[in-house]
Each structure stands twice: as C-alpha cells, then as structure tokens.
Design a protein around this motif. Structure first.
Motif, short mmCIF file in Angstrom:
data_model
loop_
_atom_site.label_atom_id
_atom_site.label_comp_id
_atom_site.label_asym_id
_atom_site.label_seq_id
_atom_site.Cartn_x
_atom_site.Cartn_y
_atom_site.Cartn_z
N ASN A 23 -2.81 8.20 2.73
CA ASN A 23 -1.38 8.33 3.08
C ASN A 23 -0.52 7.31 2.29
OD1 ASN A 23 -0.48 9.95 5.79
ND2 ASN A 23 -2.52 9.03 6.35
N LEU A 24 -1.39 6.47 1.69
CA LEU A 24 -0.49 5.45 0.86
C LEU A 24 -0.94 5.71 -0.87
CD1 LEU A 24 -1.61 2.16 2.98
CD2 LEU A 24 0.65 2.90 2.16
N HIS A 32 -3.27 0.78 -2.28
CA HIS A 32 -4.50 0.19 -1.41
C HIS A 32 -4.15 -1.05 -1.01
CE1 HIS A 32 -4.81 -0.88 -5.90
NE2 HIS A 32 -5.48 -2.19 -5.32
N LYS A 33 -3.28 -1.84 -1.76
CA LYS A 33 -2.74 -3.27 -1.15
C LYS A 33 -2.12 -3.29 0.11
CE LYS A 33 -2.10 -4.99 -6.20
NZ LYS A 33 -1.51 -5.61 -7.05
N HIS A 34 -1.51 -2.26 0.38
CA HIS A 34 -0.89 -2.23 1.76
C HIS A 34 -1.71 -1.60 3.00
CE1 HIS A 34 2.29 -2.86 -1.06
NE2 HIS A 34 2.41 -1.79 -1.49
N VAL A 35 -2.85 -1.11 2.67
CA VAL A 35 -3.91 -0.55 3.59
C VAL A 35 -4.00 -1.61 4.67
CG1 VAL A 35 -6.28 0.14 4.25
CG2 VAL A 35 -4.88 1.02 2.39
N SER A 94 9.96 2.72 -0.64
CA SER A 94 11.48 2.74 -1.18
C SER A 94 11.62 1.30 -1.64
CB SER A 94 12.42 2.83 -0.07
OG SER A 94 12.46 2.01 1.18
N ALA A 95 10.73 0.30 -1.13
CA ALA A 95 11.02 -1.17 -1.59
C ALA A 95 10.27 -1.36 -2.80
CB ALA A 95 10.40 -2.01 -0.72
N VAL A 96 9.16 -0.80 -3.27
CA VAL A 96 8.47 -0.81 -4.42
C VAL A 96 8.51 0.14 -5.40
CG1 VAL A 96 6.66 -2.28 -3.14
CG2 VAL A 96 6.20 0.20 -3.58
#
Length: 224
Positions: free
Chosen positions: A61-62, A69-72, A218-220
C-alpha cells in the motif's frame, strides 16, 4: 452506552474505561508482534509467515510513495491498533457492567480518535518539512501564494478533524445499534448486526490507514 467511567488524576479528568481498553488493545498488538517475530529464520514458521504477509500488505500500500518502507511502522501500528480497538466493542467485555459504566471500544471516545488524528497530522507535517522545507506550506509572498498557503493551513486543520469524527461516529453508532438490537431481542437478532459491525471495524481501520497514506503521499510527493 456512551457513558464513560470518569475519574480524576490530580485535577485532570480521565475516562478510565477508555484508558483500560486502549492499553489492552496496545498490549494485544505488541504481544502478537513479539510472537510473530520470535526466532526469525530463513525458513519461516507459520507465525513468521503470517507476520511477513502483514508487512508485505503494508509495504504494498505504500509502494507508490518515495521511500514508502520508512512509513510502514507508523501506518502498520495505526491500522493494527485501530482494528483491535474497534473489535473490542464486539467482545464479551461489553457484558461486564460496572457501577461507573461499561467497557467498550476505546475508539468510541472522541478523545482517543482525536489523539490518533493529531499523531497523523504531526507525522505528515514532519515528513513534509523534511522533504520540502518551509516551502511545504509557504508558497510565496503574492496574492496566489498567500491564498494557497491559507488554504493549505485550513486543510491541515480539517484533515485530523475529519479523521477523528469519521472513526468515532462510525464505531459509536455501531455499538449503539448493537445495544438497541440486544434490548429488543437478546438471542438471535444481534448476531448478524455484530457480524456487520466486525466488517465495519475492518473497513474503518482500512479507511483511516488509506487516508493516512494519502496525507503522507501529499506531504512527500513532488509538486506539479
């Protein structure tokens, strides 16, 4: 339903039922994570295979986000906690009636859902500033730039409000519905409603996760 076990810590009012069920939900997620990650090996056990499948689900999903993967860890923690917390509203804990109130899903408390929404807000703001610097919200000193900046700030305020209210309202409404059906017919009638609410619990956790991913994206993401 809807009444909380209110207490005080010093001069601060707290909802003890929400705190207890919140910590219980966190304990369930932590213990399951430790169980699935115990004795990791190249040839995975059944528990490790399930854990790897869950991680792959979040990474999938990411995958469209830069360094997704950093946001997992954040996204997975939010989804699993919300899912377990939502499901607690359908557990036998609701049959435990205390003088001060009853145990139910901690996500039927606007204070908890608001706290989760603020966590999401802070996280994607940090990611946005790390990626784009001050220009993440500042679009120049011009009529168009000022209007765009104000719209972005307004959007940042309404996003967590929308997240908090959506989750809170859906879980609370579902628990009220189950309670009403239990009051009318305590035998077979509540069963299909409770199965539907289990489905809703998954959907609401998934929606919260996908909106969080959209906000991070949207932020990155690069502006066009």
């Amino acid at each position: 339903m809807g009444e909380h076990w209110v207490g005080f810590i010093g001069n601060y009012q707290v909802h003890w039922d929400t705190l207890i069920t919140m910590w219980f939900a966190m304990a369930v997620v932590i213990l399951l994570s430790l169980f699935m990650s115990k004795n990791l090996s190249i040839i995975p056990s059944k528990a490790q295979a399930v854990g790897e499948s869950i991680v792959k689900f979040f990474m999938g999903n990411l995958s469209d986000i830069k360094d997704g993967h950093k946001h997992v860890p954040v996204v997975a923690s939010l989804f699993l906690f919300i899912l377990v917390a939502n499901l607690m509203g359908q557990l036998p804990l609701r049959l435990i009636h205390l003088k001060q109130g009853e145990f139910a899903s901690p996500t039927n408390d606007i204070n908890l859902t608001a706290a989760l929404a603020v966590i999401v807000l802070i996280y994607y703001l940090i990611q946005g500033f790390k990626q784009k610097g001050f220009h993440y919200i500042y679009h120049g000193f011009s009529v168009t730039g000022i209007i765009t900046t104000l719209v972005d700030i307004l959007e940042m305020v309404t996003r967590p409000l929308s997240l908090a209210l959506r989750l809170f309202a859906n879980i609370l409404a579902g628990e009220i519905l189950v309670s009403v059906v239990l009051g009318l017919c305590a035998f077979a009638a509540p069963i299909p409603v409770m199965f539907f609410e289990i489905f809703v619990s998954f959907i609401q956790a998934f929606v919260f996760m996908m909106l969080t991913i959209a906000y991070i994206s949207s932020a990155v993401g690069e502006e066009h």
